[in-house]
Scaffold this motif. Structure first.
Motif, PDB file in Angstrom:
ATOM      1  N   ILE A 187       5.325  -0.865 -38.119  1.00  0.00           N
ATOM      2  CA  ILE A 187       6.050  -1.148 -36.929  1.00  0.00           C
ATOM      3  C   ILE A 187       5.564  -2.489 -36.501  1.00  0.00           C
ATOM      4  CG2 ILE A 187       6.699  -0.508 -34.696  1.00  0.00           C
ATOM      5  CD1 ILE A 187       8.209   1.257 -36.696  1.00  0.00           C
ATOM      6  N   LEU A 188       6.429  -3.390 -36.230  1.00  0.00           N
ATOM      7  CA  LEU A 188       6.006  -4.463 -35.558  1.00  0.00           C
ATOM      8  C   LEU A 188       4.614  -4.977 -35.931  1.00  0.00           C
ATOM      9  CD1 LEU A 188       7.240  -3.579 -31.970  1.00  0.00           C
ATOM     10  CD2 LEU A 188       8.277  -4.945 -33.530  1.00  0.00           C
ATOM     11  N   GLY A 189       3.780  -5.305 -34.934  1.00  0.00           N
ATOM     12  CA  GLY A 189       2.474  -5.634 -35.458  1.00  0.00           C
ATOM     13  C   GLY A 189       1.130  -4.491 -35.454  1.00  0.00           C
ATOM     14  N   ILE A 190       2.049  -3.298 -35.169  1.00  0.00           N
ATOM     15  CA  ILE A 190       0.881  -2.253 -34.943  1.00  0.00           C
ATOM     16  C   ILE A 190       0.785  -1.235 -35.850  1.00  0.00           C
ATOM     17  CG2 ILE A 190       1.078  -2.446 -32.470  1.00  0.00           C
ATOM     18  CD1 ILE A 190       3.104  -0.199 -32.330  1.00  0.00           C
ATOM     19  N   GLY A 191       1.588  -1.392 -37.200  1.00  0.00           N
ATOM     20  CA  GLY A 191       1.253  -0.662 -38.355  1.00  0.00           C
ATOM     21  C   GLY A 191       1.960   0.793 -38.347  1.00  0.00           C
ATOM     22  N   ASP A 192       1.411   1.753 -39.041  1.00  0.00           N
ATOM     23  CA  ASP A 192       1.938   2.784 -39.264  1.00  0.00           C
ATOM     24  C   ASP A 192       1.854   3.685 -37.959  1.00  0.00           C
ATOM     25  OD1 ASP A 192       2.759   5.489 -40.126  1.00  0.00           O
ATOM     26  OD2 ASP A 192       1.211   5.423 -41.842  1.00  0.00           O
ATOM     27  N   GLN A 193       3.343   4.181 -37.243  1.00  0.00           N
ATOM     28  CA  GLN A 193       3.403   4.769 -36.422  1.00  0.00           C
ATOM     29  C   GLN A 193       3.937   6.273 -36.656  1.00  0.00           C
ATOM     30  OE1 GLN A 193       1.882   3.947 -33.385  1.00  0.00           O
ATOM     31  NE2 GLN A 193       1.098   2.303 -34.745  1.00  0.00           N
ATOM     32  N   ILE A 204       6.330   2.789 -28.401  1.00  0.00           N
ATOM     33  CA  ILE A 204       6.295   3.700 -29.619  1.00  0.00           C
ATOM     34  C   ILE A 204       4.730   4.300 -29.565  1.00  0.00           C
ATOM     35  CG2 ILE A 204       6.044   3.353 -32.116  1.00  0.00           C
ATOM     36  CD1 ILE A 204       8.577   1.456 -31.796  1.00  0.00           C
ATOM     37  N   GLN A 205       3.771   3.516 -29.397  1.00  0.00           N
ATOM     38  CA  GLN A 205       2.391   3.935 -29.532  1.00  0.00           C
ATOM     39  C   GLN A 205       2.080   5.282 -28.801  1.00  0.00           C
ATOM     40  OE1 GLN A 205       0.564   0.369 -28.790  1.00  0.00           O
ATOM     41  NE2 GLN A 205      -0.671   0.402 -30.762  1.00  0.00           N
ATOM     42  N   HIS A 206       2.975   5.297 -27.701  1.00  0.00           N
ATOM     43  CA  HIS A 206       2.730   6.266 -26.528  1.00  0.00           C
ATOM     44  C   HIS A 206       3.953   7.357 -26.469  1.00  0.00           C
ATOM     45  CE1 HIS A 206      -0.782   4.854 -24.282  1.00  0.00           C
ATOM     46  NE2 HIS A 206      -0.082   3.599 -24.699  1.00  0.00           N
TER      47      HIS A 206
END
Length: 515
Positions: free
Chosen positions: A109-115, A63-65
């Protein structure tokens, strides 16, 4: 001409050649776009290996990529600038074609915040798990992303970002837009099962409270996480022999997931005979400000019932600080410690040993995802407590060997609960998700653990577990009178008839007479 089995061998070889987990995720998603049957058959044949790739924890990295690695769109974006065209967008689907929607606004999102708009990846991943574990027809589900902007500065500055390049809209605009979307969904798909996914903590609870009585809806971060943790806890209690009502519960990370877990445990304590206030008195919740106490201003309404008296910490040693986890553990002596904080290493040796000094079998659940955000590793917890702790985690970990003995580590993976819940709801066409249906799913999950040393079933058992949960949920819905489909056949047959299989359908020539 190749059989599906021959294609599987080639696909697995291609998968195995990928350089890392992200590339494996990209390969699998490309296969999903090109050959749906082969995709689901492949991951089903290798579920233990591929589940962490297609779902958590690798889904978070993908998701980050997402914008960088974009290949082909899947699902719907309902963007705020298109707010006057929601019905027009949904009209591309027939009302009878969709049974299930996973909806996200991607704020947490999960543990990575606003995506931002990249969050469509979590809706897609959830639907993959619904099909993989419960056999829900992939062509009858719809991932939807509500694009209301993003407050992630990296995304706003990223030239490849695919979403609406705008800060998140105001609260009033946001809730009005969500209402517009939900009303359009209810009008277009009146029998759909809608799952809320990865909304921010305040909005997540607000949406569930507002819409759960008017449609068939469920929040996996609140209800799903709570149900899986509760099932693991029920099995831990069988090992300790101590009734739940005698435990002191410390939840470190009082957000959407943490409060959802607390609510499930609190309800179980009520069933065991405690009154409401006495049950609340068994809980201690901590967030970024420390121990949740009643003297706070603007305390979140879902935390308020758990707030401790502001005078309680006055009795502590003056050197102790109620904002520090170690000091809270030292003073309250918890018997159950649950982590949903995404603070890596928060359950350090001193914290764990301080807890274990006051309880024979400490129950410790570091549930934060992904691996890099876990509060502790099972290996450390088992070694620090000399094998006395009962451990379940949010991310996948191997079982632990200590002094020649193996200690099983169960993963509190929401995939153990939501696919079966969805299967049962769709099979019986439930109008609502009731507390009784959630209880039935939780109890069935707890009882699905055949190895009594494990707190939860293994990932390899997901398909059988999901089917059994589906039967339990459908049976409960029929019993409560919230099911539109009440068959003469037994419930097991009803559920089995709704399971899709990844097989090629035979083609046969048709003899069409010439005109």
């Amino acid at each position: 001409m190749e059989t599906l089995d021959e294609q599987l061998q080639r696909a697995y070889q291609q998968y195995s050649l990928q350089a890392d987990d992200l590339q494996k995720n990209i390969f699998l998603n490309n296969l999903y776009h090109t050959n749906e049957t082969l995709f689901f058959r492949l991951i089903r044949e290798h579920i233990q290996e591929m589940m962490p790739i297609i779902y958590t924890p690798t889904a978070g990295l993908a998701i980050q990529h997402y914008s960088d690695e974009f290949r082909k769109p899947r699902g719907i974006y309902l963007s705020y600038p298109e707010r006057d065209h929601i019905n027009e967008i949904l009209d591309h689907w027939d009302a009878n074609d969709i049974n299930l929607i996973v909806l996200t606004d991607s704020e947490q999102i999960l543990g990575i915040g606003d995506q931002g708009a990249n969050g469509i990846g979590i809706s897609v991943a959830k639907l993959v798990v619904y099909t993989l574990c419960a056999g829900i027809n992939p062509r009858r589900m719809l991932p939807i992303m509500i694009d209301v902007g993003t407050n992630n500065p990296q995304l706003l500055e990223d030239p490849f970002y695919l979403g609406w390049r705008h800060h998140r809209i105001s609260s009033a605009e946001y809730h009005q837009f969500v209402e517009t979307v939900i009303n359009a969904i209810k009008e277009k798909f009146p029998q759909v099962f809608l799952q809320w996914e990865d909304f921010g903590k305040k909005n997540a609870r607000c949406h569930l409270d507002r819409y759960q009585d008017s449609m068939c809806t469920f929040n996996d971060d609140i209800q799903g996480t709570g149900a899986v943790a509760m099932a693991a806890l029920l099995n831990a209690l069988k090992i300790t022999g101590t009734p739940l009502s005698h435990h002191r519960v410390l939840v470190y990370g009082a957000g959407t997931a943490g409060c959802g877990i607390a609510d499930q445990i609190w309800e179980q304590m009520i069933k065991e005979g405690l009154n409401h206030q006495k049950a609340y008195s068994r809980f201690y919740l901590m967030d970024r400000q420390g121990l949740v106490t009643s003297n706070r201003e603007n305390i979140d309404y879902f935390k308020a019932p758990y707030a401790r008296s502001s005078s309680e910490t006055d009795e502590w040693d003056r050197a102790d600080d109620p904002t520090r986890l170690l000091d809270v553990v030292r003073n309250i002596h918890p018997t159950i410690l649950i982590g949903t904080s995404t603070v890596h290493g928060a359950f350090n040796r001193e914290v764990v040993n301080t807890m274990a000094a006051h309880v024979e079998r400490p129950i410790i659940f570091p549930l934060s995802n992904p691996l890099t955000l876990a509060e502790a590793t099972p290996d450390d917890i088992i070694h620090w407590t000399q094998g006395r702790a009962l451990v379940a985690t949010g991310s996948p970990f191997s079982d632990v060997e200590f002094q020649g003995k193996f200690y099983p580590v169960s993963q509190c993976n929401n995939a153990l609960i939501f696919p079966g819940l969805g299967l049962g709801i769709i099979s019986c066409q439930a109008e609502r998700v009731s507390a009784g249906m959630m209880d039935a799913a939780t109890l069935e999950l707890a009882n699905s653990t055949t190895d009594k040393t494990r707190l939860l079933p293994e990932i390899s058992q997901l398909q059988e577990v999901s089917k059994n949960i589906g039967v339990a949920v459908a049976r409960q819905a029929i019993l409560e009178g919230v099911a539109l489909n009440r068959p003469d056949q037994n419930v097991e047959n009803l559920v089995e008839s709704n399971i899709w299989e990844p097989v090629y359908m035979p083609y046969q020539p048709l003899n069409i007479p010439a005109k």
